[in-house]
Each structure stands twice: as structure tokens, then as C-alpha cells.
Design a protein around this motif. Structure first.
Motif, PDB file in Angstrom:
ATOM      1  N   ASP A  36       0.969  -1.271  -0.035  1.00 57.14           N
ATOM      2  CA  ASP A  36      -0.083   0.108   0.120  1.00 57.14           C
ATOM      3  C   ASP A  36       1.038   1.127  -0.167  1.00 57.14           C
ATOM      4  O   ASP A  36       0.455   2.451  -0.422  1.00 57.14           O
ATOM      5  CB  ASP A  36      -0.830  -0.121   1.356  1.00 57.14           C
ATOM      6  CG  ASP A  36      -2.128   0.828   1.086  1.00 57.14           C
ATOM      7  OD1 ASP A  36      -3.137   0.580   0.214  1.00 57.14           O
ATOM      8  OD2 ASP A  36      -2.241   1.909   1.681  1.00 57.14           O
ATOM      9  N   TYR A  37       2.120   1.130   0.198  1.00 58.99           N
ATOM     10  CA  TYR A  37       3.086   2.147   0.465  1.00 58.99           C
ATOM     11  C   TYR A  37       4.111   2.305  -0.755  1.00 58.99           C
ATOM     12  O   TYR A  37       5.072   3.037  -0.867  1.00 58.99           O
ATOM     13  CB  TYR A  37       3.738   2.466   1.951  1.00 58.99           C
ATOM     14  CG  TYR A  37       2.589   2.745   2.885  1.00 58.99           C
ATOM     15  CD1 TYR A  37       2.621   4.217   3.001  1.00 58.99           C
ATOM     16  CD2 TYR A  37       2.184   2.059   3.817  1.00 58.99           C
ATOM     17  CE1 TYR A  37       1.717   4.672   3.877  1.00 58.99           C
ATOM     18  CE2 TYR A  37       1.234   2.472   4.863  1.00 58.99           C
ATOM     19  CZ  TYR A  37       1.042   3.848   4.945  1.00 58.99           C
ATOM     20  OH  TYR A  37       0.172   4.167   5.932  1.00 58.99           O
ATOM     21  N   THR A  38       3.964   1.224  -1.402  1.00 58.28           N
ATOM     22  CA  THR A  38       5.073   1.053  -2.624  1.00 58.28           C
ATOM     23  C   THR A  38       4.619   1.201  -3.837  1.00 58.28           C
ATOM     24  O   THR A  38       3.522   0.639  -4.112  1.00 58.28           O
ATOM     25  CB  THR A  38       6.050  -0.155  -2.253  1.00 58.28           C
ATOM     26  OG1 THR A  38       5.158  -1.331  -2.262  1.00 58.28           O
ATOM     27  CG2 THR A  38       6.736  -0.342  -1.041  1.00 58.28           C
ATOM     28  N   ALA A  39       5.383   1.542  -4.742  1.00 61.18           N
ATOM     29  CA  ALA A  39       4.923   1.468  -6.259  1.00 61.18           C
ATOM     30  C   ALA A  39       4.510   0.113  -6.530  1.00 61.18           C
ATOM     31  O   ALA A  39       5.062  -0.917  -6.242  1.00 61.18           O
ATOM     32  CB  ALA A  39       6.022   1.862  -7.133  1.00 61.18           C
ATOM     33  N   SER A  40       3.418   0.078  -7.308  1.00 65.23           N
ATOM     34  CA  SER A  40       2.907  -1.306  -7.576  1.00 65.23           C
ATOM     35  C   SER A  40       2.272  -1.358  -9.020  1.00 65.23           C
ATOM     36  O   SER A  40       1.754  -0.663  -9.421  1.00 65.23           O
ATOM     37  CB  SER A  40       1.747  -1.523  -6.492  1.00 65.23           C
ATOM     38  OG  SER A  40       0.778  -2.614  -7.087  1.00 65.23           O
ATOM     39  N   THR A  41       2.381  -2.349  -9.723  1.00 67.51           N
ATOM     40  CA  THR A  41       1.816  -2.552 -10.843  1.00 67.51           C
ATOM     41  C   THR A  41       0.457  -3.540 -10.780  1.00 67.51           C
ATOM     42  O   THR A  41       0.075  -3.988 -11.918  1.00 67.51           O
ATOM     43  CB  THR A  41       2.856  -3.401 -11.898  1.00 67.51           C
ATOM     44  OG1 THR A  41       3.340  -4.603 -10.922  1.00 67.51           O
ATOM     45  CG2 THR A  41       4.134  -2.443 -12.045  1.00 67.51           C
ATOM     46  N   SER A  42      -0.017  -3.674  -9.587  1.00 72.01           N
ATOM     47  CA  SER A  42      -1.065  -5.067  -9.469  1.00 72.01           C
ATOM     48  C   SER A  42      -2.634  -4.266  -9.809  1.00 72.01           C
ATOM     49  O   SER A  42      -3.527  -5.009  -9.644  1.00 72.01           O
ATOM     50  CB  SER A  42      -0.996  -5.182  -7.965  1.00 72.01           C
ATOM     51  OG  SER A  42      -1.396  -4.017  -7.261  1.00 72.01           O
ATOM     52  N   GLY A  43      -2.625  -2.955 -10.051  1.00 74.25           N
ATOM     53  CA  GLY A  43      -4.045  -2.481 -10.092  1.00 74.25           C
ATOM     54  C   GLY A  43      -4.738  -2.188  -8.824  1.00 74.25           C
ATOM     55  O   GLY A  43      -5.735  -1.814  -8.596  1.00 74.25           O
ATOM     56  N   LYS A  44      -3.774  -2.390  -7.913  1.00 74.88           N
ATOM     57  CA  LYS A  44      -4.355  -2.089  -6.490  1.00 74.88           C
ATOM     58  C   LYS A  44      -4.055  -0.438  -6.218  1.00 74.88           C
ATOM     59  O   LYS A  44      -3.127  -0.029  -6.630  1.00 74.88           O
ATOM     60  CB  LYS A  44      -3.269  -2.751  -5.194  1.00 74.88           C
ATOM     61  CG  LYS A  44      -3.896  -3.362  -4.139  1.00 74.88           C
ATOM     62  CD  LYS A  44      -2.959  -4.350  -3.470  1.00 74.88           C
ATOM     63  CE  LYS A  44      -3.086  -3.757  -1.957  1.00 74.88           C
ATOM     64  NZ  LYS A  44      -4.115  -4.487  -1.137  1.00 74.88           N
ATOM     65  N   GLN A  45      -5.109   0.140  -5.485  1.00 71.79           N
ATOM     66  CA  GLN A  45      -4.861   1.663  -5.392  1.00 71.79           C
ATOM     67  C   GLN A  45      -4.073   1.843  -4.474  1.00 71.79           C
ATOM     68  O   GLN A  45      -3.881   1.351  -2.952  1.00 71.79           O
ATOM     69  CB  GLN A  45      -6.171   2.178  -4.826  1.00 71.79           C
ATOM     70  CG  GLN A  45      -7.434   2.069  -5.950  1.00 71.79           C
ATOM     71  CD  GLN A  45      -8.819   2.238  -5.262  1.00 71.79           C
ATOM     72  OE1 GLN A  45      -9.313   0.982  -4.989  1.00 71.79           O
ATOM     73  NE2 GLN A  45      -9.090   3.388  -4.843  1.00 71.79           N
ATOM     74  N   ILE A  46      -2.716   2.456  -4.478  1.00 69.40           N
ATOM     75  CA  ILE A  46      -1.748   2.876  -3.567  1.00 69.40           C
ATOM     76  C   ILE A  46      -2.196   3.854  -2.726  1.00 69.40           C
ATOM     77  O   ILE A  46      -2.917   4.759  -3.253  1.00 69.40           O
ATOM     78  CB  ILE A  46      -0.535   3.434  -4.479  1.00 69.40           C
ATOM     79  CG1 ILE A  46       0.820   3.442  -3.318  1.00 69.40           C
ATOM     80  CG2 ILE A  46      -0.678   4.567  -5.292  1.00 69.40           C
ATOM     81  CD1 ILE A  46       2.099   3.301  -4.272  1.00 69.40           C
ATOM     82  N   GLY A  47      -1.748   3.780  -1.462  1.00 64.89           N
ATOM     83  CA  GLY A  47      -2.231   4.575  -0.455  1.00 64.89           C
ATOM     84  C   GLY A  47      -3.554   4.552   0.099  1.00 64.89           C
ATOM     85  O   GLY A  47      -3.991   5.523   0.867  1.00 64.89           O
ATOM     86  N   LYS A  48      -4.333   3.439  -0.350  1.00 64.30           N
ATOM     87  CA  LYS A  48      -5.786   3.228   0.134  1.00 64.30           C
ATOM     88  C   LYS A  48      -5.740   3.227   1.574  1.00 64.30           C
ATOM     89  O   LYS A  48      -6.729   3.748   2.386  1.00 64.30           O
ATOM     90  CB  LYS A  48      -6.274   2.302  -0.470  1.00 64.30           C
ATOM     91  CG  LYS A  48      -7.527   2.051  -0.759  1.00 64.30           C
ATOM     92  CD  LYS A  48      -8.111   1.045  -1.600  1.00 64.30           C
ATOM     93  CE  LYS A  48      -9.590   1.205  -1.595  1.00 64.30           C
ATOM     94  NZ  LYS A  48     -10.195   0.623  -0.367  1.00 64.30           N
ATOM     95  N   ASP A  49      -4.902   2.177   2.226  1.00 61.60           N
ATOM     96  CA  ASP A  49      -4.944   2.066   3.772  1.00 61.60           C
ATOM     97  C   ASP A  49      -4.646   3.225   4.214  1.00 61.60           C
ATOM     98  O   ASP A  49      -5.388   3.783   5.231  1.00 61.60           O
ATOM     99  CB  ASP A  49      -3.940   1.166   4.267  1.00 61.60           C
ATOM    100  CG  ASP A  49      -4.047  -0.346   3.810  1.00 61.60           C
ATOM    101  OD1 ASP A  49      -5.409  -0.535   3.187  1.00 61.60           O
ATOM    102  OD2 ASP A  49      -3.334  -0.984   3.793  1.00 61.60           O
TER     103      ASP A  49
END
Ligand code: FPP
Ligand code: MG
Length: 322
Positions: free
Chosen positions: A219-232
Motif C-alpha cells: 500500500d506504500y510502495t509502487a505497484s503494478t497490481s491495479g491495487k490503489q496505492i495509499g488506500k489504507d
């Protein structure tokens, strides 16, 4: 022919997963609910990794069990998990999983909650068909833990003293409990000894702890997953990277985190959070904690020709960037 230890877990459980998918589609068709069918097919499209049924199948293989009940157990844990995802996306107002729009955003909250409930009731029907009260008891306790963990997560107030303890309590209940139950029920259904069952249950628990810590790190690192970063962070969820940055921060930094996690409707500065996290090496320290659980998981794997396969699967799941 590849030696068993050189094979990938995904290949080993491939045919079992197909049987499970066929079992699920026959049973869902039976429900005659178009809404449920659409929501389930959307869940499949969002490409879940099916870690939980894979764990059930590999544990059964380790214990030489190939009876019908393994399919019921695997389908049930997948549906319990999918029910939690449907409910979780309502609670978190989730918009996408692996880049696919969530059911709550397509069909609305009411449909998501009801279909989540439907999945849960189907899961318990399949477990009852196994005719083993022990299996039913393990998975009903795990489901109870999942809900308890979510309630704790929703109601826990920011507290300097208890935030670390609360965090580990929450991830134990909301994630590790089901991983542990998957391995334990697979052991029980396979007729494992008490010692084998305890070790496999501990394996699943520690795997689940590591898995959730890494999910929280992502949640705090760049991601290629389609997961929204910073959501938590924007939801005010206090997770390990933030806890580490808080614990090591000066007064000004601690005030920043406290405000982020105890006030509603405030502007939260994610970039500032990332700077503090980086400054205190909180990602690496979180990963070290995850590694501690991975080691504990590994030390509980029972001897079998599939031991290396499971160790590789554990490490790959943990190295995921999705
Ligand atoms: C994901 O966490 C959420 C869970 C692992 C558990 C959710 C449980 C419930 C909503 C209780 C309902 C229970 C049942 C049995 C129906 P997350 O939000 O940190 O992860 P995410 O990033 O994948 O959304
Ligand atoms: Mg969520």
C-alpha cells in the motif's frame, strides 16, 4: 519427467483447481441467480490467486489424500474468502481489484452484501456435506475471527501504547486465521496425525501473517497490481510501515501520524507519509518482520516429496508485487 521437487505448485494443483471450478459452476448454476453468477464471474475476472484452495490441495497431496471432500473444502474456503472480499470492498469503498472494477461499483453495495452472504451459506452447505464436525468447527471459528478482525479494525482508536499489539491482533484475525484453517482442515480431511495437523496449521498461520504484512507494505510502495496505492493510509488504517515510522519519529512526526489516524475528514498528506516511511526505513523493517513469519512458516512444513514445492510457493507468494 520433472522431479516432484522441481515442479511448480500451480502445475501440481492445476487439475484439482479445474475440478473445483467445475464443482463451483455446477452449484452456482443450481442457484439460478443471474446476479450471483455475474458477481462471481466478475470475481473470477479480477484474477484472484486462489492461494487458499491451492493450500488445501497441496496439503491433501502431501498427506496422500485424493477423496471427494478435498473439493468441498477447497471450494468452501474460496467462497468464504470471496464473501469477505465482497463485504470488504463495501466497507472500504473499494474501486478495483487487479485492475477490475469491484462488484460494489458495478452492482452496488446491497448486491455485494447479499451475494457475499450467499457465498458464505453455500460454503457452509459444502462443508456440511463432508460430514465432519471438526472441519465445520474449524472453518466456522475462522469465519468468526475474520469478522472479529474487521470489527476491531473499524473500531480501534489510535493509541500510542497499543497500536503494535492491535495491528498484529487484527491481521491474525482478518487474514492468518483463514490461511491457518485452510491447512488445518486439509490436514483433518486427509486423516493427518495430531502432530502433522498442528504443524500444518502453524504453517498456514505464519504464512497468513507474512502475506498480510506484505499486502500492507504494498500500500506504500509502487505497484503494478491495479491495487490503489495509499488506500489504507487515506482510510486511516494503521498498518506496520506507519507504526514503525511513528515509533521512530520525533514529536512533529508523531503528531503528523496521530492526526492522520485519529481525525476524520482531514486532508492527509500521502507524500509526507512516504518521506517519513523512507527516512525510518519502515518498508525494509516491515519486510524483515514478514521474513520472520516466513521462516516460522517454513519450519513447520512437514516432510513430503512436496516440501520444496511448498517452500517455493511460500517464497513466491511473498515476493509478489501484485
Ligand atoms: C482484506 O483486507 C480483508 C480481509 C482479509 C477480511 C475481510 C473480512 C470481512 C469484511 C468480514 C466479513 C466476513 C465474512 C466471513 C463474510 P484489506 O482491506 O487490508 O485488503 P485489500 O487491500 O485486499 O482490500
Ligand atoms: Mg480492503
Amino acid at each position: 519427467m520433472l522431479k516432484t521437487s522441481n515442479k511448480k505448485l500451480d502445475d501440481i494443483v492445476f487439475s484439482d483447481l479445474l475440478i473445483m471450478e467445475d464443482f463451483i459452476s455446477r452449484n452456482v448454476a443450481y442457484e439460478h441467480s443471474e446476479l450471483a453468477a455475474n458477481i462471481i464471474s466478475n470475481l473470477i475476472k479480477s484474477g484472484g490467486k486462489k492461494i487458499r484452495p491451492k493450500l488445501v490441495f497441496i496439503v491433501c497431496k502431501m498427506l496422500n489424500y485424493s477423496g471427494e471432500n478435498r473439493i468441498n473444502v477447497a471450494a468452501a474456503v474460496e467462497f468464504i474468502h470471496n464473501a469477505t472480499l465482497l463485504h470488504d470492498d463495501v466497507l472500504d469503498d473499494g474501486e478495483a481489484r487487479h485492475g477490475v472494477k469491484t462488484a460494489n461499483k458495478i452492482w452496488g453495495n446491497k448486491s455485494s452484501i447479499l451475494v457475499g452472504d450467499l457465498l458464505l451459506t453455500l460454503a457452509f452447505r459444502w462443508l456440511i456435506e463432508c460430514g465432519n464436525l471438526n472441519i465445520l468447527s474449524i472453518l466456522s471459528e475462522a469465519s468468526h475471527s475474520l469478522v472479529k478482525g474487521e470489527i476491531k479494525q473499524m473500531t480501534t482508536q489510535f493509541s500510542h501504547k497499543t497500536m503494535r499489539e492491535n495491528y498484529f491482533g487484527i491481521i491474525e484475525e482478518k487474514t492468518a486465521s483463514l490461511f491457518s484453517a485452510c491447512c488445518e482442515t486439509a490436514a483433518v480431511v486427509s486423516g493427518a496425525t495430531n502432530d502433522e495437523t498442528t504443524r500444518l496449521k502453524n504453517f498456514g498461520f505464519n504464512f497468513g501473517m507474512a502475506f498480510q504484512i506484505i499486502d500492507d507494505v504494498l500500500d506504500y510502495t509502487a505497484s503494478t497490481s491495479g491495487k490503489q496505492i495509499g488506500k489504507d493510509f487515506f482510510e486511516g488504517k494503521i498498518t506496520l510501515p506507519a507504526i514503525i515510522a511513528y515509533e521512530n519519529g520525533n514529536n512533529k512526526e508523531q503528531e503528523f501520524w496521530q492526526e492522520c489516524f485519529s481525525s476524520i475528514n482531514i486532508e492527509r498528506d500521502f507524500n509526507q507519509a512516504l518521506r517519513y516511511i523512507e527516512y525510518h526505513n519502515a518498508i525494509q523493517l516491515s519486510m524483515e518482520k514478514a521474513k520472520h513469519y516466513i521462516d516460522a512458516a517454513q519450519s513447520n512444513i512437514i516432510d513430503s516429496p512436496y516440501k520444496t514445492v511448498l517452500i517455493n510457493f511460500l517464497n513466491e507468494s511473498i515476493e509478489r508485487r501484485a
